[in-house]
Design a protein around this motif. Sequence first.
Motif, PDB file in Angstrom:
ATOM      1  N   LYS A   1       0.850  -1.187   0.000  1.00  0.00           N
ATOM      2  CA  LYS A   1       0.000   0.000   0.000  1.00  0.00           C
ATOM      3  C   LYS A   1       0.887   1.239   0.000  1.00  0.00           C
ATOM      4  CE  LYS A   1      -4.025   1.894   2.283  1.00  0.00           C
ATOM      5  NZ  LYS A   1      -5.006   1.687   3.361  1.00  0.00           N
ATOM      6  N   ILE A   2       0.616   2.144  -0.919  1.00  0.00           N
ATOM      7  CA  ILE A   2       1.403   3.369  -1.033  1.00  0.00           C
ATOM      8  C   ILE A   2       0.622   4.507  -0.379  1.00  0.00           C
ATOM      9  CG2 ILE A   2       2.501   5.009  -2.612  1.00  0.00           C
ATOM     10  CD1 ILE A   2       3.776   2.235  -2.691  1.00  0.00           C
ATOM     11  N   GLN A   3       1.154   4.985   0.733  1.00  0.00           N
ATOM     12  CA  GLN A   3       0.513   6.095   1.435  1.00  0.00           C
ATOM     13  C   GLN A   3       1.369   7.354   1.433  1.00  0.00           C
ATOM     14  OE1 GLN A   3      -0.348   4.182   5.236  1.00  0.00           O
ATOM     15  NE2 GLN A   3      -2.460   3.871   4.560  1.00  0.00           N
ATOM     16  N   ASP A   4       2.654   7.169   1.235  1.00  0.00           N
ATOM     17  CA  ASP A   4       3.548   8.329   1.208  1.00  0.00           C
ATOM     18  C   ASP A   4       4.795   7.980   0.404  1.00  0.00           C
ATOM     19  OD1 ASP A   4       5.258   6.853   2.939  1.00  0.00           O
ATOM     20  OD2 ASP A   4       4.304   7.714   4.706  1.00  0.00           O
ATOM     21  N   VAL A   5       5.696   8.926   0.312  1.00  0.00           N
ATOM     22  CA  VAL A   5       6.920   8.749  -0.470  1.00  0.00           C
ATOM     23  C   VAL A   5       7.765   7.602   0.086  1.00  0.00           C
ATOM     24  CG1 VAL A   5       9.068   9.865  -1.173  1.00  0.00           C
ATOM     25  CG2 VAL A   5       6.944  11.157  -1.216  1.00  0.00           C
ATOM     26  N   ASN A   6       7.776   7.411   1.386  1.00  0.00           N
ATOM     27  CA  ASN A   6       8.554   6.332   1.981  1.00  0.00           C
ATOM     28  C   ASN A   6       8.076   4.962   1.470  1.00  0.00           C
ATOM     29  OD1 ASN A   6      10.618   5.405   3.861  1.00  0.00           O
ATOM     30  ND2 ASN A   6       8.891   4.563   5.007  1.00  0.00           N
ATOM     31  N   ASP A   7       6.761   4.789   1.314  1.00  0.00           N
ATOM     32  CA  ASP A   7       6.242   3.536   0.765  1.00  0.00           C
ATOM     33  C   ASP A   7       6.713   3.320  -0.668  1.00  0.00           C
ATOM     34  OD1 ASP A   7       4.818   2.747   3.066  1.00  0.00           O
ATOM     35  OD2 ASP A   7       3.097   3.982   2.496  1.00  0.00           O
ATOM     36  N   GLU A   8       6.773   4.384  -1.438  1.00  0.00           N
ATOM     37  CA  GLU A   8       7.281   4.293  -2.804  1.00  0.00           C
ATOM     38  C   GLU A   8       8.738   3.852  -2.806  1.00  0.00           C
ATOM     39  OE1 GLU A   8       6.716   8.012  -4.815  1.00  0.00           O
ATOM     40  OE2 GLU A   8       4.588   8.073  -4.324  1.00  0.00           O
ATOM     41  N   ILE A   9       9.522   4.408  -1.895  1.00  0.00           N
ATOM     42  CA  ILE A   9      10.950   4.059  -1.800  1.00  0.00           C
ATOM     43  C   ILE A   9      11.106   2.590  -1.419  1.00  0.00           C
ATOM     44  CG2 ILE A   9      13.065   4.481  -0.467  1.00  0.00           C
ATOM     45  CD1 ILE A   9      12.123   7.460  -0.314  1.00  0.00           C
TER      46      ILE A   9
ATOM     47  N   LEU B   1      11.752  -3.911  -5.727  1.00  0.00           N
ATOM     48  CA  LEU B   1      11.908  -4.136  -7.171  1.00  0.00           C
ATOM     49  C   LEU B   1      13.379  -4.217  -7.542  1.00  0.00           C
ATOM     50  CD1 LEU B   1       9.108  -1.783  -8.531  1.00  0.00           C
ATOM     51  CD2 LEU B   1       9.065  -4.278  -8.377  1.00  0.00           C
ATOM     52  N   ASP B   2      14.197  -3.389  -6.915  1.00  0.00           N
ATOM     53  CA  ASP B   2      15.646  -3.474  -7.132  1.00  0.00           C
ATOM     54  C   ASP B   2      16.178  -4.829  -6.660  1.00  0.00           C
ATOM     55  OD1 ASP B   2      15.547  -0.884  -8.117  1.00  0.00           O
ATOM     56  OD2 ASP B   2      16.292   0.033  -6.256  1.00  0.00           O
ATOM     57  N   GLY B   3      15.617  -5.349  -5.555  1.00  0.00           N
ATOM     58  CA  GLY B   3      15.997  -6.677  -5.077  1.00  0.00           C
ATOM     59  C   GLY B   3      15.669  -7.758  -6.091  1.00  0.00           C
ATOM     60  N   LEU B   4      14.524  -7.641  -6.744  1.00  0.00           N
ATOM     61  CA  LEU B   4      14.171  -8.589  -7.807  1.00  0.00           C
ATOM     62  C   LEU B   4      15.164  -8.524  -8.961  1.00  0.00           C
ATOM     63  CD1 LEU B   4      10.297  -8.210  -8.020  1.00  0.00           C
ATOM     64  CD2 LEU B   4      11.557 -10.271  -7.437  1.00  0.00           C
ATOM     65  N   VAL B   5      15.567  -7.323  -9.303  1.00  0.00           N
ATOM     66  CA  VAL B   5      16.559  -7.148 -10.377  1.00  0.00           C
ATOM     67  C   VAL B   5      17.862  -7.815  -9.974  1.00  0.00           C
ATOM     68  CG1 VAL B   5      17.957  -5.467 -11.639  1.00  0.00           C
ATOM     69  CG2 VAL B   5      15.501  -5.086 -11.334  1.00  0.00           C
ATOM     70  N   GLU B   6      18.302  -7.617  -8.743  1.00  0.00           N
ATOM     71  CA  GLU B   6      19.560  -8.221  -8.270  1.00  0.00           C
ATOM     72  C   GLU B   6      19.465  -9.747  -8.262  1.00  0.00           C
ATOM     73  OE1 GLU B   6      22.505  -6.691  -7.835  1.00  0.00           O
ATOM     74  OE2 GLU B   6      21.375  -5.003  -8.669  1.00  0.00           O
ATOM     75  N   TRP B   7      18.335 -10.295  -7.810  1.00  0.00           N
ATOM     76  CA  TRP B   7      18.155 -11.755  -7.824  1.00  0.00           C
ATOM     77  C   TRP B   7      18.272 -12.263  -9.258  1.00  0.00           C
ATOM     78  CZ3 TRP B   7      14.967 -15.176 -10.272  1.00  0.00           C
ATOM     79  CH2 TRP B   7      14.986 -16.485  -9.805  1.00  0.00           C
ATOM     80  N   THR B   8      17.632 -11.548 -10.177  1.00  0.00           N
ATOM     81  CA  THR B   8      17.652 -11.970 -11.579  1.00  0.00           C
ATOM     82  C   THR B   8      19.068 -11.923 -12.133  1.00  0.00           C
ATOM     83  OG1 THR B   8      15.398 -11.149 -11.869  1.00  0.00           O
ATOM     84  CG2 THR B   8      16.692 -11.505 -13.867  1.00  0.00           C
ATOM     85  N   LYS B   9      19.811 -10.883 -11.819  1.00  0.00           N
ATOM     86  CA  LYS B   9      21.201 -10.789 -12.291  1.00  0.00           C
ATOM     87  C   LYS B   9      22.053 -11.934 -11.735  1.00  0.00           C
ATOM     88  CE  LYS B   9      21.470  -5.780 -12.942  1.00  0.00           C
ATOM     89  NZ  LYS B   9      22.063  -4.535 -12.395  1.00  0.00           N
ATOM     90  N   LYS B  10      21.799 -12.298 -10.500  1.00  0.00           N
ATOM     91  CA  LYS B  10      22.605 -13.353  -9.865  1.00  0.00           C
ATOM     92  C   LYS B  10      22.252 -14.743 -10.372  1.00  0.00           C
ATOM     93  CE  LYS B  10      23.960 -15.338  -5.473  1.00  0.00           C
ATOM     94  NZ  LYS B  10      23.976 -15.241  -4.033  1.00  0.00           N
ATOM     95  N   TRP B  11      20.973 -15.025 -10.589  1.00  0.00           N
ATOM     96  CA  TRP B  11      20.550 -16.381 -10.831  1.00  0.00           C
ATOM     97  C   TRP B  11      20.091 -16.694 -12.252  1.00  0.00           C
ATOM     98  CZ3 TRP B  11      22.273 -19.624  -7.529  1.00  0.00           C
ATOM     99  CH2 TRP B  11      22.459 -19.248  -6.203  1.00  0.00           C
ATOM    100  N   VAL B  12      19.673 -15.706 -13.016  1.00  0.00           N
ATOM    101  CA  VAL B  12      19.115 -16.021 -14.350  1.00  0.00           C
ATOM    102  C   VAL B  12      20.119 -15.738 -15.433  1.00  0.00           C
ATOM    103  CG1 VAL B  12      17.263 -15.494 -15.979  1.00  0.00           C
ATOM    104  CG2 VAL B  12      16.772 -15.636 -13.547  1.00  0.00           C
TER     105      VAL B  12
END
Length: 125
Positions: free
Chosen positions: A100-108, A114-125
């Motif tokens: 749930k996005i209620q403020d800028v901190n939630d967006e961050i 999402l950056d973690g997903l990118v890192e997982w993909t770089k490491k494993w795929v």
Amino acid sequence: MYLDYRKAFDSVNQVKLMEKLRATSISPFVINWIAAFLDGCRMRVKVRCEFSDRVFVLSRVPQGSVLGPLLFLIFINDLPQWIRNSMLLLFPDDTKVFRKIQDVNDEILLQQDLDGLVEWTKKWV
């Protein structure tokens, strides 16, 4: 965020899959059997009535087998560890990350996941 790993079953690196299998409590005998099952996988392409030569495949798990989807699930099993701030729903080749996005901190925080997903993909795929 809905994510769909294109050709997910075809993108599983077999060497990295074996690394993940060895990190589990699965018997070494079973791991060796799985390695033999995956070893020597070959494919060819048919265009109209002509077939290409067969080539060895190094990245894939068989989709038409019972074992293929199970191996894929083992392969992505550690993905939730890369998501720290949001909810995650996994399906064989689809991923849903949400918060749930209620403020800028939630967006961050969502962006960090999402950056973690990118890192997982770089490491494993």
